[in-house]
Design a protein around this motif. Structure first.
Motif, PDB file in Angstrom:
ATOM      1  N   HIS A 139       1.211   5.650  -1.632  1.00 17.73           N
ATOM      2  CA  HIS A 139       0.871   6.616  -2.330  1.00 17.73           C
ATOM      3  C   HIS A 139       2.152   7.264  -2.833  1.00 17.73           C
TER       4      HIS A 139
ATOM      5  N   HIS B  90      -8.855   1.787   1.353  1.00 18.85           N
ATOM      6  CA  HIS B  90      -8.532   1.842   2.738  1.00 18.85           C
ATOM      7  C   HIS B  90      -9.613   1.626   3.645  1.00 18.85           C
TER       8      HIS B  90
ATOM      9  N   HIS C 189       0.880  -1.290   0.124  1.00 19.70           N
ATOM     10  CA  HIS C 189      -0.040  -0.093  -0.033  1.00 19.70           C
ATOM     11  C   HIS C 189       0.769   1.119  -0.139  1.00 19.70           C
TER      12      HIS C 189
HETATM   13 ZN   LIG Z   1      -3.077   5.096   2.120  1.00 18.27          ZN
END
Ligand SMILES: [Zn+2]
Length: 254
Positions: A64, A208, A62
């Motif tokens: 970004h 999420h 996970h």
């Molecule tokens: Zn996240």
């Protein structure tokens, strides 16, 4: 043709014990581990590994990645304060090149520390895909979608475009999922549309879920269900979200 020899490497053998020996790699295939290779097999590059342990690449499930640009911009805050007061306002100012260079920075750090695959949910995913294609890393990319944002509709259109354009691209190193941001930014009706698009494309979902006690409390108050039960009700859990399915899928990609 590329031939690499990892000389005197430490590794775990299939019987679970640590061993030391040579590992021969040709292109993207491991030719031999701990056994001698054919006499006429000459490596283009030999890496001395007598002080190194050789393991499969790490997988970051996970990220970004481009958010590395915000490192130290706002730390030690509660999640919702951090998002609403700091992160969402500055993300609104990001431009196309920021997604590319932020992801490039993240990829450089991942490769340096042994991560060879990441699952990224963010924006500007065409530029993220570009960074993945250029660097040789593997990635599963998902455009973050928020049903309560002005971009709710365009995010669905963009996600379909991304799937049709990049799923299986870069010699199979790139895969695409759908990325509804979270239950608190995607109401059930929007999530159902994401599920429908996911079924139409055959895409899996990255979200999420149950990040904070506050989210669980709000979800119980609004819908009378925990986030996980709500996701089950709208059909999200059948779209690759069960942890067991996800891990199986990752294993098949290694
Ligand atoms: Zn996240």
């Amino acid at each position: 043709m590329s031939r690499i020899l990892l000389k005197n490497a430490h590794y775990f053998s299939t019987d679970g014990t640590a061993k030391q020996g040579d590992i021969a790699i040709e292109n993207d295939i491991i030719l031999s581990v701990g056994e001698s290779v054919a006499e006429d097999w000459t490596p283009d590059r030999t890496i001395e590994c007598k002080d190194k342990f050789v393991i499969p690449g790490f997988i970051n499930t996970h990220t970004h990645a481009a958010m590395g640009l915000f490192r130290s911009y706002a730390d030690d805050m509660l999640l919702m304060d951090w998002l609403q007061k700091k992160i969402w306002p500055i993300e609104g100012k990001m431009e196309s090149d920021d997604f590319y260079w932020g992801t490039m920075l993240g990829i450089a750090e991942m490769i340096q520390s042994g991560t060879t695959m990441f699952a990224d949910m963010y924006m500007g995913m065409e530029r993220v895909a570009e960074a993945v294609e250029e660097t040789g890393i593997r990635a599963v990319i998902a455009r973050g979608m928020a049903g309560v944002a002005p971009t709710a509709e365009s995010a669905l259109v963009n996600s379909e475009y991304l799937y049709n354009t990049y799923h299986g691209a870069a010699d199979g190193r790139l895969r695409v999922m759908l990325g509804p941001h979270a239950p608190y930014t995607c109401p059930p009706d929007y999530l159902k549309r994401v599920v429908a698009l996911s079924e139409k494309l055959g895409a899996e979902i990255h979200i999420h879920l149950a990040e904070t006690q506050g989210e669980v409390n709000d979800c119980l108050k609004l819908y009378g269900k925990t986030p996980m039960a709500l996701m089950d009700e709208v059909g999200l859990l059948d779209r690759g979200l069960k942890i067991s399915t996800f891990l199986e899928k990752l294993q098949s990609l290694i």
